[in-house]
Design a protein around this motif. Structure first.
Motif, short mmCIF file in Angstrom:
data_model
loop_
_atom_site.label_atom_id
_atom_site.label_comp_id
_atom_site.label_asym_id
_atom_site.label_seq_id
_atom_site.Cartn_x
_atom_site.Cartn_y
_atom_site.Cartn_z
N LEU A 109 19.78 -72.07 -13.69
CA LEU A 109 20.00 -73.50 -13.49
C LEU A 109 19.65 -73.94 -12.06
CD1 LEU A 109 23.32 -73.93 -15.49
CD2 LEU A 109 21.04 -74.74 -16.13
N ASP A 110 19.29 -72.97 -11.22
CA ASP A 110 18.88 -73.25 -9.84
C ASP A 110 17.36 -73.20 -9.79
OD1 ASP A 110 18.31 -73.32 -7.14
OD2 ASP A 110 19.41 -71.50 -6.63
N GLN A 111 16.74 -74.37 -10.00
CA GLN A 111 15.28 -74.41 -10.12
C GLN A 111 14.57 -73.88 -8.87
OE1 GLN A 111 13.61 -78.06 -11.70
NE2 GLN A 111 11.73 -77.83 -10.49
N ALA A 112 14.99 -74.32 -7.70
CA ALA A 112 14.33 -73.89 -6.46
C ALA A 112 14.53 -72.40 -6.22
CB ALA A 112 14.86 -74.69 -5.28
N GLY A 113 15.74 -71.92 -6.48
CA GLY A 113 16.02 -70.50 -6.28
C GLY A 113 15.23 -69.63 -7.24
N LEU A 114 15.12 -70.09 -8.48
CA LEU A 114 14.37 -69.33 -9.48
C LEU A 114 12.89 -69.31 -9.13
CD1 LEU A 114 14.79 -67.76 -12.12
CD2 LEU A 114 14.36 -69.89 -13.36
N ALA A 115 12.37 -70.44 -8.68
CA ALA A 115 10.96 -70.51 -8.28
C ALA A 115 10.66 -69.50 -7.17
CB ALA A 115 10.60 -71.92 -7.82
N LYS A 116 11.60 -69.35 -6.23
CA LYS A 116 11.42 -68.38 -5.14
C LYS A 116 11.41 -66.95 -5.69
CE LYS A 116 13.37 -71.09 -1.33
NZ LYS A 116 14.52 -71.20 -0.39
N LEU A 117 12.30 -66.68 -6.65
CA LEU A 117 12.36 -65.34 -7.23
C LEU A 117 11.10 -65.01 -8.03
CD1 LEU A 117 16.08 -65.19 -8.45
CD2 LEU A 117 15.07 -63.96 -6.52
N TRP A 118 10.55 -66.02 -8.70
CA TRP A 118 9.35 -65.81 -9.51
C TRP A 118 8.07 -65.79 -8.69
CZ3 TRP A 118 10.44 -69.51 -14.26
CH2 TRP A 118 11.34 -68.89 -15.13
N ALA A 119 8.08 -66.40 -7.52
CA ALA A 119 6.87 -66.45 -6.69
C ALA A 119 6.36 -65.05 -6.38
CB ALA A 119 7.17 -67.20 -5.40
N GLY A 120 5.04 -64.90 -6.39
CA GLY A 120 4.44 -63.61 -6.08
C GLY A 120 4.27 -62.70 -7.29
N HIS A 121 4.72 -63.16 -8.45
CA HIS A 121 4.57 -62.37 -9.68
C HIS A 121 3.36 -62.86 -10.48
CE1 HIS A 121 8.78 -61.55 -8.63
NE2 HIS A 121 8.62 -60.41 -9.29
N ASP A 122 2.80 -61.97 -11.26
CA ASP A 122 1.69 -62.34 -12.15
C ASP A 122 2.20 -63.11 -13.36
OD1 ASP A 122 -0.42 -60.83 -10.70
OD2 ASP A 122 0.80 -59.11 -11.31
N VAL A 123 3.39 -62.71 -13.83
CA VAL A 123 3.96 -63.27 -15.06
C VAL A 123 5.45 -63.49 -14.86
CG1 VAL A 123 4.35 -62.89 -17.53
CG2 VAL A 123 2.27 -62.01 -16.45
N ALA A 124 5.98 -64.60 -15.40
CA ALA A 124 7.42 -64.83 -15.46
C ALA A 124 7.82 -64.92 -16.92
CB ALA A 124 7.81 -66.11 -14.73
N TYR A 129 3.59 -67.90 -18.01
CA TYR A 129 5.01 -68.07 -18.26
C TYR A 129 5.29 -67.83 -19.74
CZ TYR A 129 9.51 -70.49 -18.74
OH TYR A 129 10.82 -70.80 -19.02
N LEU A 130 6.10 -66.82 -20.04
CA LEU A 130 6.42 -66.49 -21.43
C LEU A 130 7.89 -66.80 -21.71
CD1 LEU A 130 3.78 -64.80 -20.90
CD2 LEU A 130 4.64 -63.20 -22.60
N VAL A 131 8.13 -67.41 -22.86
CA VAL A 131 9.49 -67.80 -23.24
C VAL A 131 9.91 -67.05 -24.50
CG1 VAL A 131 10.96 -69.72 -23.99
CG2 VAL A 131 9.19 -70.10 -22.25
N VAL A 132 11.08 -66.41 -24.44
CA VAL A 132 11.68 -65.83 -25.64
C VAL A 132 12.22 -67.00 -26.46
CG1 VAL A 132 13.47 -64.32 -26.57
CG2 VAL A 132 12.24 -63.67 -24.48
N GLY A 133 11.52 -67.29 -27.54
CA GLY A 133 11.83 -68.48 -28.33
C GLY A 133 12.85 -68.23 -29.42
N GLY A 134 12.97 -69.19 -30.32
CA GLY A 134 13.87 -69.06 -31.45
C GLY A 134 13.10 -69.25 -32.74
N ALA A 135 13.77 -68.96 -33.85
CA ALA A 135 13.12 -69.05 -35.16
C ALA A 135 13.29 -70.43 -35.81
CB ALA A 135 13.68 -67.99 -36.10
#
Length: 203
Positions: free
Chosen positions: A51-66, A92-98
């Motif tokens: 729920l922390d958009q800015a914090g998550l963006a920092k954690l994901w930065a530098g990765h090939d895939v999130a 960006y891959l999302v574990v979706g629902g059925a």
């Protein structure tokens, strides 16, 4: 590849993390309680809040895939999509629902009479997330829907892929194990076949 997994302590997220580790990828495993993430080769556990958009963006930065493997009602798709875009990840891959899968032309599983009432809100939120992704022009996303039953089970490596229609076996059962779902997701990361698309996996 460098891959970040949000929700890595959950049932699907832990299997995805394990599968990516098995394949030798460098994984940043993110959870609110990182101590719940299993210790695995090539995996770095990190505390994060979806729920922390800015914090998550920092954690994901530098990765090939999130990858986000989080409950739809416990997250905000706008914040997740925003974090993915701000992070600069390639995919960006999302574990979706059925629930948003079709059981007949134009008929979604979530709208059928037998759909369990306790899962309806979660399923509808997943469908809304997919709708938002389909409007994205810049993000390279993939939404991966499991079959109707998403459960513990063995890692067989034998499953089918579909697009927007619910998959079921010869007896009408629609299911996939977390472990085999993780294989399909890892395959998609290594050999991209569904850019800006939803696909489904089942037996």
């Amino acid at each position: 590849m460098k891959i970040a997994v949000a929700g890595a302590s959950g049932r699907a997220g832990s299997e995805i993390t394990k599968e990516l580790s098995r394949r030798g990828h460098a994984v940043t495993a993110i959870a609110r309680n990182p101590e719940k993430i299993a210790t695995l080769p090539n995996v770095t556990s990190t505390k994060g809040d979806v729920l922390d958009q800015a914090g998550l963006a920092k954690l994901w930065a530098g990765h090939d895939v999130a990858v986000s493997s989080v409950h739809f009602l416990a997250s905000d798709p706008l914040k997740l999509i925003g974090a993915a875009k701000a992070s600069g990840v390639g995919r960006y891959l999302v574990v979706g629902g059925a629930g948003s899968l079709e059981v007949a032309p134009g008929v979604k599983l979530v709208t059928t009479p037998g759909f369990p009432a306790q899962y309806k809100a979660e399923a509808e939120a997943g469908g809304a997330f997919l709708d938002l992704l389909r409007e994205e022009k810049d993000l390279n996303w993939t939404f991966i829907s499991p079959s109707a039953l998403f459960i513990e089970g063995e890692r067989t490596g034998k499953f089918r892929l579909g697009t927007d229609q619910l998959l079921a076996d010869a007896n009408g059962k629609s299911w996939i194990s977390f472990a085999d779902y993780a294989i399909a997701l890892a395959d998609e990361i290594e050999r991209p076949a569904h850019p800006r698309q939803r696909f489904t996996v089942g037996y």
